[in-house]
Write an enzyme that holds these catalytic residues in place. Sequence first.
Site, PDB file in Angstrom:
ATOM      1  N   GLY A   1      42.977  47.850  33.771  1.00 55.87           N
ATOM      2  CA  GLY A   1      41.855  46.952  34.051  1.00 55.87           C
ATOM      3  C   GLY A   1      42.016  46.421  35.473  1.00 55.87           C
ATOM      4  O   GLY A   1      42.708  47.015  36.308  1.00 55.87           O
ATOM      5  N   ARG A   2      41.412  45.248  35.713  1.00 54.96           N
ATOM      6  CA  ARG A   2      41.421  44.711  37.077  1.00 54.96           C
ATOM      7  C   ARG A   2      42.827  44.379  37.552  1.00 54.96           C
ATOM      8  O   ARG A   2      43.177  44.614  38.702  1.00 54.96           O
ATOM      9  CB  ARG A   2      40.520  43.469  37.138  1.00 54.96           C
ATOM     10  CG  ARG A   2      39.057  43.831  36.983  1.00 54.96           C
ATOM     11  CD  ARG A   2      38.219  42.650  36.594  1.00 54.96           C
ATOM     12  NE  ARG A   2      38.495  42.231  35.219  1.00 54.96           N
ATOM     13  CZ  ARG A   2      37.618  41.639  34.417  1.00 54.96           C
ATOM     14  NH1 ARG A   2      36.410  41.387  34.856  1.00 54.96           N
ATOM     15  NH2 ARG A   2      37.951  41.287  33.183  1.00 54.96           N
ATOM     16  N   ILE A   3      43.664  43.854  36.648  1.00 50.73           N
ATOM     17  CA  ILE A   3      45.035  43.507  37.059  1.00 50.73           C
ATOM     18  C   ILE A   3      45.868  44.782  37.222  1.00 50.73           C
ATOM     19  O   ILE A   3      46.615  44.929  38.190  1.00 50.73           O
ATOM     20  CB  ILE A   3      45.667  42.520  36.056  1.00 50.73           C
ATOM     21  CG1 ILE A   3      44.893  41.191  36.094  1.00 50.73           C
ATOM     22  CG2 ILE A   3      47.144  42.290  36.367  1.00 50.73           C
ATOM     23  CD1 ILE A   3      45.295  40.181  35.023  1.00 50.73           C
TER      24      ILE A   3
ATOM     25  N   ALA B   1      51.645  40.799  30.485  1.00 50.94           N
ATOM     26  CA  ALA B   1      50.365  40.768  29.771  1.00 50.94           C
ATOM     27  C   ALA B   1      50.356  39.679  28.689  1.00 50.94           C
ATOM     28  O   ALA B   1      49.829  38.578  28.914  1.00 50.94           O
ATOM     29  CB  ALA B   1      50.067  42.140  29.195  1.00 50.94           C
ATOM     30  N   ARG B   2      50.902  39.975  27.535  1.00 52.17           N
ATOM     31  CA  ARG B   2      50.962  39.006  26.432  1.00 52.17           C
ATOM     32  C   ARG B   2      52.148  39.307  25.550  1.00 52.17           C
ATOM     33  O   ARG B   2      52.484  40.476  25.341  1.00 52.17           O
ATOM     34  CB  ARG B   2      49.715  39.126  25.541  1.00 52.17           C
ATOM     35  CG  ARG B   2      48.543  38.257  25.920  1.00 52.17           C
ATOM     36  CD  ARG B   2      48.808  36.763  25.679  1.00 52.17           C
ATOM     37  NE  ARG B   2      47.688  35.965  26.123  1.00 52.17           N
ATOM     38  CZ  ARG B   2      47.432  35.620  27.390  1.00 52.17           C
ATOM     39  NH1 ARG B   2      48.250  35.960  28.355  1.00 52.17           N
ATOM     40  NH2 ARG B   2      46.365  34.905  27.699  1.00 52.17           N
TER      41      ARG B   2
ATOM     42  N   GLU C   1      56.023  32.565  22.034  1.00 58.74           N
ATOM     43  CA  GLU C   1      56.433  31.679  23.137  1.00 58.74           C
ATOM     44  C   GLU C   1      55.831  30.290  22.952  1.00 58.74           C
ATOM     45  O   GLU C   1      54.757  30.170  22.362  1.00 58.74           O
ATOM     46  CB  GLU C   1      56.009  32.289  24.494  1.00 58.74           C
ATOM     47  CG  GLU C   1      54.503  32.433  24.660  1.00 58.74           C
ATOM     48  CD  GLU C   1      54.131  33.046  26.009  1.00 58.74           C
ATOM     49  OE1 GLU C   1      54.565  34.174  26.304  1.00 58.74           O
ATOM     50  OE2 GLU C   1      53.385  32.368  26.739  1.00 58.74           O
TER      51      GLU C   1
ATOM     52  N   HIS D   1      56.040  32.502  31.571  1.00 58.45           N
ATOM     53  CA  HIS D   1      54.589  32.749  31.620  1.00 58.45           C
ATOM     54  C   HIS D   1      53.969  32.132  32.883  1.00 58.45           C
ATOM     55  O   HIS D   1      53.109  31.251  32.805  1.00 58.45           O
ATOM     56  CB  HIS D   1      53.921  32.178  30.351  1.00 58.45           C
ATOM     57  CG  HIS D   1      52.594  32.821  30.053  1.00 58.45           C
ATOM     58  ND1 HIS D   1      52.114  33.009  28.789  1.00 58.45           N
ATOM     59  CD2 HIS D   1      51.618  33.308  30.884  1.00 58.45           C
ATOM     60  CE1 HIS D   1      50.914  33.578  28.828  1.00 58.45           C
ATOM     61  NE2 HIS D   1      50.597  33.773  30.099  1.00 58.45           N
TER      62      HIS D   1
HETATM   63  C1  8YV Z   1      47.654  31.645  32.077  1.00 58.03           C
HETATM   64  C2  8YV Z   1      47.328  34.051  31.284  1.00 58.03           C
HETATM   65  O1  8YV Z   1      48.506  31.002  32.921  1.00 58.03           O
HETATM   66  O2  8YV Z   1      45.152  34.173  32.136  1.00 58.03           O
HETATM   67  C3  8YV Z   1      45.922  34.479  31.241  1.00 58.03           C
HETATM   68  O3  8YV Z   1      45.544  35.154  30.260  1.00 58.03           O
HETATM   69  O4  8YV Z   1      48.113  34.483  30.519  1.00 58.03           O
HETATM   70  C4  8YV Z   1      47.824  33.103  32.331  1.00 58.03           C
HETATM   71  O5  8YV Z   1      47.193  33.367  33.548  1.00 58.03           O
HETATM   72  C5  8YV Z   1      47.891  31.065  30.730  1.00 58.03           C
HETATM   73  O6  8YV Z   1      47.604  31.891  29.717  1.00 58.03           O
HETATM   74  C6  8YV Z   1      47.121  29.765  30.649  1.00 58.03           C
HETATM   75  O7  8YV Z   1      46.078  29.770  29.794  1.00 58.03           O
END
Ligand code: 8YV
Length: 322
Positions: A155-157, A238-239, A268, A286
């Site tokens: 994707g964009r990232i 990512a997550r 987390e 994060h």
């Molecule tokens: C945030 C992120 O800092 O944008 C996202 O999805 O994971 C991070 O950029 C964090 O989730 C705050 O909501």
Amino acid sequence: MMIKILVARAVFPEVLEKLAQHFEVESNQQDTIFSEAELAARMRDKWAVIATASERIGAATIASSPHLKAICNMAVGFNNIDIAAASAARVMVTNTPDVLNETTADFAWALLMATARRVSESEHWLRAGKWKKWQYDGFLGTDVHGSTLGIIGMGRIGQAIARRSLGFNMKVIYHNRSRVSTDLEQGANNAFYVSKEELLSISDHVILALPHSVTSHHTIGARELAQMKPTATLINIARGGIVDDAALINVLKHRRIAAAGLDVFENEPAFHPDFLTLSNVVLTPHIASASESTRRAMANCAADNLIASLTGQQPPNLLNPF
Ligand code: 8YV
């Protein structure tokens, strides 16, 4: 009477001021972490909420908020929100895409470099007073330049990460739900589409940049980790939940891959304690989007989405048009 909104976490004061020009704002500048029940109680009389990825907003919370018109996430990811329940209740959901692409991509590279070249590990060793002599084989890492970078999630990232690889003379391969256009592939340092299996077996470095969903849960588990090169590094910006953390700990322990760099974790901030026992993992809390200007841009983006959604306009980053 002014419309009431909730800003569920602490935020830049200027953003609260902007919102206060339109609404009665309940804020949380003490940054208390609300339980789901407490958040629901605070949302009950509100028309919109600004939340972060840390606030779970499920079907029950949405159902108990009769005035709710919009949930504005201050994050690009939105796996913390039950979008189907929001759509069914005609509640708009927005996120903050684009403003964080470059900052997050920078950080993916920071983690990649720190992991492959053992920056954190050697610094901890130095700080512990263990540096007595130079050694020819001290902290030998893996080269980043000239290597093959595998990106899962173009994707964009993912594309912003790929663009940065040009200066390192790297070959980029990627896997995504579907192949992206030739133009985008070319812009992403001529990224080449491959299957996940192929990517894992060929890459010297694997970076995860895909959203978390039911289908992407444990995209990297024991089976996938076994497909990686023993010299490979794995980076997750990512997550949490995209990687099976217990499986990763197991391969890192037995050095079946070289190292990992992780900005996100399952459950987390209560991440798996065994990560702390491993020297071949770089751990950050994060912070991939955490530059001053990007966090400001994210907060303003969430506020603009909220203002639009309650003033009869289409919010710029609406995720669930209905
Ligand atoms: C945030 C992120 O800092 O944008 C996202 O999805 O994971 C991070 O950029 C964090 O989730 C705050 O909501």
